[in-house]
Design a protein around this motif. Structure first.
Motif, PDB file in Angstrom:
ATOM      1  N   ARG A 134       0.836  -1.200   0.000  1.00 38.09           N
ATOM      2  CA  ARG A 134       0.000   0.000   0.000  1.00 38.09           C
ATOM      3  C   ARG A 134       0.870   1.249   0.000  1.00 38.09           C
ATOM      4  O   ARG A 134       1.881   1.298   0.689  1.00 38.09           O
ATOM      5  N   GLY A 135       0.471   2.224  -0.786  1.00 38.89           N
ATOM      6  CA  GLY A 135       1.136   3.521  -0.759  1.00 38.89           C
ATOM      7  C   GLY A 135       2.361   3.644  -1.636  1.00 38.89           C
ATOM      8  O   GLY A 135       3.114   4.621  -1.507  1.00 38.89           O
ATOM      9  N   HIS A 138       3.338   6.977  -3.357  1.00 41.00           N
ATOM     10  CA  HIS A 138       4.066   8.065  -2.695  1.00 41.00           C
ATOM     11  C   HIS A 138       5.558   8.007  -3.034  1.00 41.00           C
ATOM     12  O   HIS A 138       6.209   9.039  -3.203  1.00 41.00           O
ATOM     13  N   VAL A 269       9.543   9.498   3.200  1.00 41.45           N
ATOM     14  CA  VAL A 269       8.398   8.581   3.180  1.00 41.45           C
ATOM     15  C   VAL A 269       8.612   7.531   4.265  1.00 41.45           C
ATOM     16  O   VAL A 269       9.690   6.936   4.356  1.00 41.45           O
ATOM     17  N   ARG A 284       3.872  -1.039   3.656  1.00 43.34           N
ATOM     18  CA  ARG A 284       3.195   0.254   3.594  1.00 43.34           C
ATOM     19  C   ARG A 284       4.202   1.385   3.393  1.00 43.34           C
ATOM     20  O   ARG A 284       5.296   1.364   3.962  1.00 43.34           O
ATOM     21  N   PHE A 285       3.794   2.359   2.595  1.00 40.21           N
ATOM     22  CA  PHE A 285       4.558   3.597   2.416  1.00 40.21           C
ATOM     23  C   PHE A 285       3.608   4.765   2.658  1.00 40.21           C
ATOM     24  O   PHE A 285       2.512   4.801   2.102  1.00 40.21           O
ATOM     25  N   GLU A 286       4.037   5.717   3.498  1.00 43.16           N
ATOM     26  CA  GLU A 286       3.207   6.886   3.797  1.00 43.16           C
ATOM     27  C   GLU A 286       4.079   8.134   3.872  1.00 43.16           C
ATOM     28  O   GLU A 286       5.190   8.079   4.422  1.00 43.16           O
ATOM     29  N   PRO A 287       3.611   9.262   3.348  1.00 38.35           N
ATOM     30  CA  PRO A 287       4.395  10.503   3.446  1.00 38.35           C
ATOM     31  C   PRO A 287       4.621  10.878   4.906  1.00 38.35           C
ATOM     32  O   PRO A 287       3.712  10.750   5.734  1.00 38.35           O
ATOM     33  N   LEU A 288       5.828  11.335   5.216  1.00 45.08           N
ATOM     34  CA  LEU A 288       6.162  11.679   6.595  1.00 45.08           C
ATOM     35  C   LEU A 288       6.574  13.138   6.742  1.00 45.08           C
ATOM     36  O   LEU A 288       6.102  13.833   7.646  1.00 45.08           O
ATOM     37  N   TYR A 312       7.022  11.013  13.106  1.00 43.49           N
ATOM     38  CA  TYR A 312       7.628   9.685  13.041  1.00 43.49           C
ATOM     39  C   TYR A 312       7.294   8.860  14.287  1.00 43.49           C
ATOM     40  O   TYR A 312       6.885   7.700  14.191  1.00 43.49           O
ATOM     41  N   GLN A 315       3.711   7.753  14.324  1.00 41.40           N
ATOM     42  CA  GLN A 315       3.499   6.632  13.403  1.00 41.40           C
ATOM     43  C   GLN A 315       4.012   5.333  14.003  1.00 41.40           C
ATOM     44  O   GLN A 315       3.364   4.285  13.929  1.00 41.40           O
TER      45      GLN A 315
END
Length: 339
Positions: A134-135, A138, A269, A284-288, A312, A315
Motif C-alpha cells: 500500500r502507498g 508516494h 516517506v 506500507r509507504f506513507e508521506p512523513l 515519526y 506513526q
C-alpha cells in the motif's frame, strides 16, 4: 500527540530514574545489570545453530523450519532474561496491560520468523509469500522528481520484505543505511545461505557513509534508514538525541536521520514491512515530511525538524499498538535500568 509538551522533552532526572529503577527492582527481584546501548549488547546467536537452522530452512522447507523455530523461540524466552524483561516492559505499554509469557513468546517468535523468512527472500524463493503493498504511489511521486527518495522506517517487521517489492520494479531497489556490527553472525549465516544475494547496504559509522548516501540519492535511488535507535555515543553529541513521548513515557530518538534528510533537501516517506503472521507481509509507504524547501530561519527549521520527529514517533507508536509483536527492540529502550 498526547503526553508531554511538543517541544524537545527532557529525560527524567537522576532522582526520578533512581526511584523508578528501585521500584522495578523490588517488583522483579535481583537481576543482571542492563545496558541501554543496544549496539553493545552481545549477540545471542550461535554460529553452529544458525548453520543447522539454515540447512533445515533450505533443504526441508519453510513449514518444517517454522516447527523447529517454535522450540528455538521458547528457548530464548526462557533463558534470555535481559531481553525477556525488555520485551515484557515494552509489551505492557503497547498492549495497555501486563504482558504474560504467551505475549512474550509471540514477540520472540515473530522476530525469529522474520529472520527465517529472510533466507527465502534472499534466495528469491517466495512462491509461498502473500505480499500486500500500500502507498507505493508516494514513492513513485518522489522518484518522478529525479532526486531519489529518503525512506524512514523502524525495527518493525522485515526490511527484507520491503526489498521484495522491488523485484519486479528495479527503481524500487532500496539501499539501507544501517549499523551491521551487532548482528554479524546472523548476517554471515544469511550470506552463506544466499551467496548470490548482494543487498545494498551503507554501513553507519564509516567516514564514507554520508558521501555514499548523497551519491545514491543524486542518482535517483532510494535510501532507507531505521530511525528508532540511537547510535553509541550519540548522547554525548550536541543535539544528537531528542526525548519524545512514546507509549506513555519519554524515550530517546536520534535526530540524525532527520537532519540528514534536511541537509540533502529530501522528501521523507515512512516505510514498514509488517509481518502479519503465517505467509503474509503488509508493506506500507506513507508521506512523513518534506525537507525539499530550504528554510533560512533557524527557528522555522527547528520547528519543521521537531514536527517531523513527532510525526515519526506517532506513526511508530500507532504501529506498535496495531502489531505489538512486530517491534524488535529487545533492549533497555527507555533507559530504565541506567540509573
Amino acid at each position: 500527540m498526547s503526553g508531554p509538551s511538543a517541544h524537545q522533552a527532557r529525560p527524567p532526572t537522576q532522582a526520578t530514574q533512581a526511584a523508578q529503577a528501585a521500584q522495578a527492582a523490588q517488583a522483579e527481584g535481583s537481576r543482571e545489570p542492563s545496558n541501554p546501548n543496544w549496539a553493545d549488547e552481545p549477540e545471542r546467536s550461535n554460529a553452529m545453530a544458525l548453520r543447522v537452522m539454515g540447512w533445515i530452512a533450505v533443504v526441508c522447507g519453510r513449514r518444517l523450519a517454522r516447527v523447529v523455530l517454535a522450540g528455538i523461540a521458547l528457548y530464548f524466552v526462557v533463558f534470555a532474561a535481559r531481553q525477556r524483561r525488555a520485551s515484557r516492559r515494552y509489551l505492557a505499554r503497547a498492549l495497555g496491560r501486563e504482558a504474560g509469557w504467551r505475549d512474550g513468546y509471540r514477540h520472540v517468535f515473530a522476530f525469529a520468523a522474520t529472520v527465517l523468512d529472510r533466507v527465502y527472500f534472499l534466495r528469491e524463493r517466495t512462491a509461498w509469500l502473500d505480499l500486500r503493498v500500500r502507498g507505493a504511489e508516494h514513492v513513485d511521486a518522489c522518484l518522478a522528481s529525479g532526486r531519489g527518495a529518503f525512506l524512514m522506517g523502524s525495527h518493525i517487521g522485515s526490511f527484507e520484505a520491503l526489498r521484495v517489492t522491488g523485484r519486479d520494479r528495479p527503481e524500487l531497489d532500496i539501499t539501507m543505511l544501517m549499523y551491521p556490527d551487532n548482528a554479524r553472525k546472523i548476517n554471515a549465516a544469511l550470506q552463506a545461505l544466499a551467496p548470490g544475494a548482494s543487498p545494498r547496504i551503507i554501513a553507519l559509522g564509516r567516514p564514507e557513509a554520508m558521501l555514499a548516501v548523497r551519491e545514491r540519492l543524486e542518482a535517483g535511488g532510494l535510501v532507507g534508514v531505521l530511525a528508532d535507535r540511537t547510535l553509541p555515543g550519540a548522547e554525548s553529541q550536541r543535539g544528537g538525541v531528542v526525548w519524545l513521548p512514546f507509549l506513555g513515557r519519554p524515550a530517546p530518538f536520534s535526530d540524525g536521520p532527520f537532519r540528514l534528510a534536511e541537509l540533502l533537501r529530501q522528501r521523507v516517506v515512512f516505510m514498514v514491512g509488517l509481518y502479519a503472521g503465517g505467509r503474509t507481509y503488509d508493506v506500507r509507504f506513507e508521506p512523513l515530511a518534506d525537507f525539499s524547501e530550504r528554510l533560512r530561519d533557524p527557528a522555522a527549521r527547528a520547528a519543521r525538524l521537531q514536527a517531523a520527529m513527532q510525526a515519526y514517533v506517532a506513526q511508530l507508536e500507532s504501529l506498535c499498538r496495531e502489531h505489538p509483536d512486530n517491534w524488535f527492540n529487545f533492549h533497555d529502550f527507555w533507559h530504565e535500568d541506567a540509573a
